[in-house]
Design an enzyme around this catalytic site. Sequence first.
Site, PDB file in Angstrom:
ATOM      1  N   HIS A 172       0.827  -1.043   0.113  1.00 55.33           N
ATOM      2  CA  HIS A 172       0.357  -0.002   0.110  1.00 55.33           C
ATOM      3  C   HIS A 172       0.827   1.340  -0.545  1.00 55.33           C
ATOM      4  O   HIS A 172       1.691   1.115   1.127  1.00 55.33           O
ATOM      5  CB  HIS A 172      -1.349  -0.269   1.278  1.00 55.33           C
ATOM      6  CG  HIS A 172      -2.075  -1.029   1.389  1.00 55.33           C
ATOM      7  ND1 HIS A 172      -1.707  -1.956   1.332  1.00 55.33           N
ATOM      8  CD2 HIS A 172      -3.295  -0.389   1.111  1.00 55.33           C
ATOM      9  CE1 HIS A 172      -3.407  -2.670   1.544  1.00 55.33           C
ATOM     10  NE2 HIS A 172      -4.026  -2.059   1.187  1.00 55.33           N
ATOM     11  N   ASN A 204       7.671  -4.655   3.814  1.00 62.46           N
ATOM     12  CA  ASN A 204       6.693  -3.900   4.196  1.00 62.46           C
ATOM     13  C   ASN A 204       5.794  -4.703   4.964  1.00 62.46           C
ATOM     14  O   ASN A 204       5.469  -3.486   5.607  1.00 62.46           O
ATOM     15  CB  ASN A 204       6.209  -5.462   2.738  1.00 62.46           C
ATOM     16  CG  ASN A 204       4.576  -4.769   2.452  1.00 62.46           C
ATOM     17  OD1 ASN A 204       3.795  -3.247   3.303  1.00 62.46           O
ATOM     18  ND2 ASN A 204       3.538  -5.138   2.419  1.00 62.46           N
TER      19      ASN A 204
END
Length: 330
Positions: A172, A204
């Site tokens: 994201h 991440n």
Amino acid sequence: MVWRTAVRGGLLISIGYAGWIAGSLSERNKILNENVEYTDQFGSVLRKLPGLPIFATVSATSLPDRSDKLIPFPDEEPLVSSKPKVVNRISQIMRFGFPGLDNVRSLDDYVLSYDRRNRVAHWVFEHLTEQTVKRIEGVDRSQCQFTEDKSIHPYFRSLNSDYRGSGYDRGHLAAAGNHRTDQKHIEQTFLLSNMAPQVGEGFNRSSWNKLEKHVRKLTRKYCNVYVCTGPLYLPRKEADGKTYVKYEVIGANSVAVPTHFFKVIVGEKNDQTLEMEAYVMPNQPISDDTPLNVFQVPPESIERAAGLLFFDRISRDKLRCINGRKTTFV
């Protein structure tokens, strides 16, 4: 005789030119007055508008002049609403200016600029408060699915199949945890236009996640937090002594794998003072014990590398601190 012919020719040219101008204006007004609307996959009604001219501003997101106040105006609707008005919300998010105007798309709770060549956003922009990052009953991330963005031409979209077997996470840019006031808002963060290929273990799911949590914690310190996030493709000197910009691409659509990612954050206090933080992280495993301040950089270094201008409606002499250090301006 010759001069009469010349005069007549000049009149004919003038009349023809005037007719062309009138026709152009008529066609332009026809385009501007069209009210063509369509609905995206989330049920949002979007209106097709003519493209922006060079150096134009986005009028739909421009705030009225109210003496350049830096705090939410008392006569505006509250930020948290069951059905927020899109124009008002986008104006709040983009209050301090656009980093760039390339393929800008406004979602209900964040704004992105899409890089059609790399199939990854140039940048995403968010506005956070302590209220907007709170968990709301009924808003459930586990119910969300990664979805291709059908507002983007099929030539330029990334697909789930591009990530499958690549070894990269769908990372994201606008964090899902920043948009928990409405199920629709969190679902929109799972559009693939908001994703970039990120190393999973060590990045991440670790250091990048730590930075996202840090941004949410800033809402306890500031009444308004504005954050811009995006990819970088930084040069590196190779064994031959030359400097190259090299990055991997994945999938049938050649989705670019950024070498680094950035976040530029502005926090606003109740007394209207502003402070900035800027981070660049390499897209690679990072030790969990690495402190976040190791990744702080001068914001102008990101601007040069990304080709963007952050918060250009804020004069730098308005910033009290940059990366925790007091500026000489204030």
